[in-house]
Design a protein around this motif. Structure first.
Motif, PDB file in Angstrom:
ATOM      1  N   THR A 116       0.804  -1.217   0.000  1.00  0.00           N
ATOM      2  CA  THR A 116       0.000   0.000   0.000  1.00  0.00           C
ATOM      3  C   THR A 116       0.838   1.268   0.000  1.00  0.00           C
ATOM      4  OG1 THR A 116      -0.216  -0.215   2.410  1.00  0.00           O
ATOM      5  CG2 THR A 116      -2.032  -1.040   1.060  1.00  0.00           C
ATOM      6  N   GLN A 120       0.276   2.256  -6.535  1.00  0.00           N
ATOM      7  CA  GLN A 120      -0.876   3.133  -6.699  1.00  0.00           C
ATOM      8  C   GLN A 120      -2.098   2.222  -6.739  1.00  0.00           C
ATOM      9  OE1 GLN A 120      -0.496   6.507  -6.786  1.00  0.00           O
ATOM     10  NE2 GLN A 120      -2.699   6.731  -6.674  1.00  0.00           N
ATOM     11  N   PRO A 122      -5.819   0.947  -6.813  1.00  0.00           N
ATOM     12  CA  PRO A 122      -7.152   1.386  -7.231  1.00  0.00           C
ATOM     13  C   PRO A 122      -8.161   1.242  -6.092  1.00  0.00           C
ATOM     14  CG  PRO A 122      -6.288  -0.317  -8.696  1.00  0.00           C
ATOM     15  CD  PRO A 122      -5.375  -0.248  -7.536  1.00  0.00           C
ATOM     16  N   GLU A 123      -9.158   2.088  -6.091  1.00  0.00           N
ATOM     17  CA  GLU A 123     -10.198   2.038  -5.062  1.00  0.00           C
ATOM     18  C   GLU A 123     -10.908   0.680  -5.099  1.00  0.00           C
ATOM     19  OE1 GLU A 123     -14.214   4.500  -3.661  1.00  0.00           O
ATOM     20  OE2 GLU A 123     -13.014   5.175  -5.380  1.00  0.00           O
ATOM     21  N   GLY A 124     -11.042   0.083  -3.946  1.00  0.00           N
ATOM     22  CA  GLY A 124     -11.743  -1.192  -3.840  1.00  0.00           C
ATOM     23  C   GLY A 124     -10.847  -2.413  -3.911  1.00  0.00           C
ATOM     24  N   THR A 126      -8.205  -5.188  -2.890  1.00  0.00           N
ATOM     25  CA  THR A 126      -7.764  -5.802  -1.628  1.00  0.00           C
ATOM     26  C   THR A 126      -6.508  -6.647  -1.805  1.00  0.00           C
ATOM     27  OG1 THR A 126      -9.174  -7.747  -1.995  1.00  0.00           O
ATOM     28  CG2 THR A 126     -10.136  -5.902  -0.741  1.00  0.00           C
ATOM     29  N   GLN A 187     -10.329  -7.607  -6.057  1.00  0.00           N
ATOM     30  CA  GLN A 187     -11.132  -7.300  -4.874  1.00  0.00           C
ATOM     31  C   GLN A 187     -11.691  -8.618  -4.343  1.00  0.00           C
ATOM     32  OE1 GLN A 187     -15.173  -5.394  -5.098  1.00  0.00           O
ATOM     33  NE2 GLN A 187     -14.167  -3.783  -3.903  1.00  0.00           N
ATOM     34  N   LEU A 196     -10.601  -6.155 -11.093  1.00  0.00           N
ATOM     35  CA  LEU A 196     -11.212  -4.832 -11.066  1.00  0.00           C
ATOM     36  C   LEU A 196     -11.414  -4.308 -12.478  1.00  0.00           C
ATOM     37  CD1 LEU A 196      -9.366  -2.951  -8.173  1.00  0.00           C
ATOM     38  CD2 LEU A 196     -11.596  -4.040  -8.129  1.00  0.00           C
TER      39      LEU A 196
END
Length: 210
Positions: A116, A120, A122-124, A126, A187, A196
């Motif tokens: 992390t 970079q 992406p949103e969502g 994991t 995700q 994603l």
């Protein structure tokens, strides 16, 4: 087709065709990795780079210049090195960690990666997965051999870990050696990992050409 006034046109057509064939060979050699990270204009962008590589062929007559001769030069290799197959997710924009490549074995090592902090994300997302490829491609014969590493999948967190990507073997045959790095984001939902947005955030980079 025989009019002397159009000799330059015929030469351009011939070289365009051979360059397009070289691009197709390279894409075929990369195989399924390409389906996981590419943008809609990838083929045309590659064609532009390979055309510049072909122009470095200083031993063939006009109309007969080929990509493989251009790739035999240092400048030709440098033109193709670092090519991002998905320009929506360039390696330098997504991946901010040092890594090493052993060009003899194709092993890629990413030491002490903090996901992390050095990605970079992406949103969502994991999880992130890494995979490498070591490919030997002979443009003159069309023969190629590709060796892939196992996928290394890890949780997106602040825990450092070393990622080692070891191809199944060293590819056989002759030709140019290509090394690729694939980064995919997933995700997790109820124990199942899902890509994603069909790979829009995934990275596929040609990290070296030898």
């Amino acid at each position: 087709m025989n009019d002397p006034a159009y000799i330059r046109t015929r030469e351009n057509i011939a070289e365009f065709g051979s360059t397009a064939q070289s691009g197709k060979l390279l894409r075929n050699a990369i195989g399924t990795m390409l389906n996981r990270a590419k943008d809609p204009r990838m083929s045309s962008r590659m064609m532009g780079i390979l055309s510049k590589v072909r122009q470095l062929d200083s031993s063939s007559a006009r109309g007969e210049r080929i990509v493989s001769e251009g790739l035999a030069t240092i400048n030709g290799k440098q033109l193709l090195k670092g090519f991002d197959f998905n320009n929506r997710a360039a390696l330098q924009a997504v991946f901010h960690a040092p890594f090493s490549l052993d060009t003899t074995t194709g092993v890629v090592t990413i030491e002490n990666l903090v996901p992390t902090d050095q990605l970079q994300v992406p949103e969502g997302a994991t999880h992130v997965a890494f995979r490498s490829a070591f490919i030997k491609l002979d443009f003159s014969t069309g023969d190629y051999n590709a060796q892939y590493s196992p996928v290394v999948n890890t949780l997106l967190n602040m825990s450092p870990s070393t990622i080692t990507l070891t191809p199944a073997g060293v590819p056989t045959g002759s030709g140019t050696q290509f090394y690729l790095l694939l980064i995919e984001f997933f995700q997790e939902v109820n124990g199942e990992q899902y890509p994603l947005r069909n790979g829009a955030f995934n990275v596929l980079n040609l990290i070296d050409v030898v």
